[in-house]
Design a protein around this motif. Structure first.
Motif, PDB file in Angstrom:
ATOM      1  N   VAL A   8       0.312 -35.068 -51.048  1.00 15.27           N
ATOM      2  CA  VAL A   8      -0.470 -35.236 -49.766  1.00 15.27           C
ATOM      3  C   VAL A   8      -1.856 -35.966 -50.080  1.00 15.27           C
ATOM      4  N   SER A   9      -2.383 -36.777 -49.243  1.00 16.31           N
ATOM      5  CA  SER A   9      -3.250 -37.645 -49.538  1.00 16.31           C
ATOM      6  C   SER A   9      -3.977 -37.856 -48.410  1.00 16.31           C
ATOM      7  N   SER A  10      -5.209 -38.099 -48.594  1.00 16.20           N
ATOM      8  CA  SER A  10      -5.999 -38.418 -47.377  1.00 16.20           C
ATOM      9  C   SER A  10      -5.861 -39.954 -47.054  1.00 16.20           C
ATOM     10  N   GLU A  34       0.275 -37.069 -44.906  1.00 14.91           N
ATOM     11  CA  GLU A  34      -1.280 -36.763 -44.644  1.00 14.91           C
ATOM     12  C   GLU A  34      -1.458 -35.336 -44.750  1.00 14.91           C
ATOM     13  N   SER A  35      -0.765 -34.443 -44.664  1.00 14.18           N
ATOM     14  CA  SER A  35      -1.086 -33.081 -44.783  1.00 14.18           C
ATOM     15  C   SER A  35       0.281 -32.206 -45.192  1.00 14.18           C
ATOM     16  N   PRO A  36      -0.354 -30.988 -46.063  1.00  9.80           N
ATOM     17  CA  PRO A  36       0.908 -29.932 -46.355  1.00  9.80           C
ATOM     18  C   PRO A  36       1.713 -29.991 -45.193  1.00  9.80           C
ATOM     19  N   SER A  37       1.351 -29.319 -43.960  1.00 10.03           N
ATOM     20  CA  SER A  37       2.315 -29.210 -42.986  1.00 10.03           C
ATOM     21  C   SER A  37       3.041 -30.368 -42.796  1.00 10.03           C
ATOM     22  N   LEU A 110      -4.941 -27.450 -52.740  1.00  5.08           N
ATOM     23  CA  LEU A 110      -5.471 -26.563 -51.753  1.00  5.08           C
ATOM     24  C   LEU A 110      -6.856 -26.281 -52.098  1.00  5.08           C
ATOM     25  N   LYS A 111      -8.021 -26.509 -51.449  1.00  2.00           N
ATOM     26  CA  LYS A 111      -9.231 -26.365 -51.658  1.00  2.00           C
ATOM     27  C   LYS A 111      -9.862 -25.753 -50.465  1.00  2.00           C
ATOM     28  N   ALA A 112     -10.978 -24.879 -50.813  1.00  2.00           N
ATOM     29  CA  ALA A 112     -11.839 -24.073 -49.883  1.00  2.00           C
ATOM     30  C   ALA A 112     -12.164 -25.301 -48.743  1.00  2.00           C
TER      31      ALA A 112
END
Length: 113
Positions: A8-10, A34-37, A110-112
């Motif tokens: 998963v990467s920006s 692009e996202s975990p989902s 996963l970050k805050a």
């Protein structure tokens, strides 16, 4: 060992990796989401089970895959089609499917917010 990395990467990180590859630093066997989902939309629990069964199994038919995971052939065919389209599975000239890797590595944090 030949491993497939799912990451998963920006967009920025993806562009950085692209530029590194352009400069001769390859990132082989990498599939970026692009996202975990999006990752988990493609790789459902049933598809994980299918990949687990196919790891190291060589080329098999969809019918054989369905028998091995004890699922309906139509459901397995749908899963196979999605994984083929994503480039995770491959199909050979005999119309058999194969997961050509020895392992899967999933890489995301996963970050805050």
């Amino acid at each position: 060992m030949r491993a497939l990395t799912l990451a998963v990467s920006s967009c920025e990180e993806t562009n950085r990796r692209f530029l590194q590859a352009f400069e001769g630093k390859p990132h082989r066997n990498l599939l970026i989401f692009e996202s975990p989902s999006l990752l988990f939309t493609l790789l459902t629990a049933e598809r994980w089970d299918l990949l687990k069964m196919m790891t190291g199994a060589g080329a098999i038919t969809v019918r054989e895959a369905a028998e091995r995971v004890e699922k309906d052939i139509r459901a397995v065919q749908d899963d196979v089609d999605a994984l083929l389209q994503a480039g995770i599975l491959q199909k050979n000239d005999n119309d058999e499917i194969e997961f050509p890797f020895d392992a899967v590595h999933v890489d995301f944090m996963l970050k805050a917010a």
